[in-house]
Design a protein around this motif. Structure first.
Motif, mmCIF file in Angstrom:
data_model
loop_
_atom_site.group_PDB
_atom_site.id
_atom_site.type_symbol
_atom_site.label_atom_id
_atom_site.label_comp_id
_atom_site.label_asym_id
_atom_site.label_seq_id
_atom_site.Cartn_x
_atom_site.Cartn_y
_atom_site.Cartn_z
ATOM 1 N N VAL A 167 -2.812 12.396 30.319
ATOM 2 C CA VAL A 167 -4.097 12.119 29.679
ATOM 3 C C VAL A 167 -5.202 12.622 30.601
ATOM 4 O O VAL A 167 -5.206 12.316 31.795
ATOM 5 C CB VAL A 167 -4.285 10.604 29.396
ATOM 6 N N GLY A 191 -12.962 7.093 24.131
ATOM 7 C CA GLY A 191 -11.861 6.272 24.605
ATOM 8 C C GLY A 191 -11.195 5.437 23.527
ATOM 9 O O GLY A 191 -9.980 5.254 23.549
ATOM 10 N N VAL A 231 -9.587 13.741 26.249
ATOM 11 C CA VAL A 231 -10.569 12.806 25.716
ATOM 12 C C VAL A 231 -11.948 13.146 26.274
ATOM 13 O O VAL A 231 -12.168 13.063 27.482
ATOM 14 C CB VAL A 231 -10.212 11.348 26.104
ATOM 15 N N ASP A 232 -12.867 13.551 25.398
ATOM 16 C CA ASP A 232 -14.233 13.875 25.829
ATOM 17 C C ASP A 232 -15.133 13.840 24.610
ATOM 18 O O ASP A 232 -14.740 14.291 23.535
ATOM 19 C CB ASP A 232 -14.269 15.261 26.480
ATOM 20 N N GLY A 272 -14.211 6.067 30.085
ATOM 21 C CA GLY A 272 -12.936 6.477 30.662
ATOM 22 C C GLY A 272 -12.238 5.388 31.470
ATOM 23 O O GLY A 272 -11.022 5.218 31.364
ATOM 24 N N ALA A 311 -8.925 7.609 21.551
ATOM 25 C CA ALA A 311 -7.767 7.938 22.390
ATOM 26 C C ALA A 311 -6.785 6.772 22.449
ATOM 27 O O ALA A 311 -5.568 6.962 22.325
ATOM 28 C CB ALA A 311 -8.232 8.313 23.789
ATOM 29 N N THR A 364 -9.311 12.449 30.756
ATOM 30 C CA THR A 364 -10.413 11.748 30.099
ATOM 31 C C THR A 364 -11.739 11.908 30.822
ATOM 32 O O THR A 364 -11.794 11.950 32.049
ATOM 33 C CB THR A 364 -10.105 10.240 29.940
#
Length: 121
Positions: free
Chosen positions: A50, A35, A8-9, A61, A38, A52
């Motif tokens: 995960v 987020g 996640v980015d 995050g 995600a 993040t």
């Protein structure tokens, strides 16, 4: 079966670098741009790990980690924060939210693979 990792980015280049690194070690990788995206994915599918970012639009995050820890199937899932944030207070907030670990960008691909191998059984 290979382990499935959610990355996640909000930065497309970071998502790509992390994805390429993990795929080189034969992990299955799914990406999300923030987020909220995600969390939506995690409600539909179970991931083994995960990774993040902290600072993202829509949901950061720490909020994602707190949300995931509230879902029974994610209570013990390893979650590592990969971010430019390096302050002790941010790391403490991460631990309090339920983060398994903290890595600072720019990341070393070998270190990322080492962390993945350590947290994935």
């Amino acid at each position: 079966m290979s382990k499935h990792i959610l990355v996640v980015d909000d930065s497309p280049s970071i998502r790509q670098m992390v994805q390429v690194t993990l795929k080189s070690a034969k992990y299955q990788v799914t990406t999300a741009e923030d987020g909220q995206a995600a969390l939506d994915l995690c409600k539909r599918m179970q991931y083994d790990f995960v990774i993040t970012d902290q600072n993202m639009p829509r949901m950061d995050g720490l909020t994602l980690i707190k949300s995931l820890r509230g879902i029974a199937t994610y209570r013990t899932t390893p979650i590592v924060v990969l971010t430019t944030e390096a302050s002790d207070s941010m790391k403490a907030q991460g631990r309090a939210a339920g983060a398994t670990g903290w890595m600072v960008k720019p990341f070393d691909p070998q270190k990322l693979l080492s962390v993945a191998a350590k947290v994935l059984p």
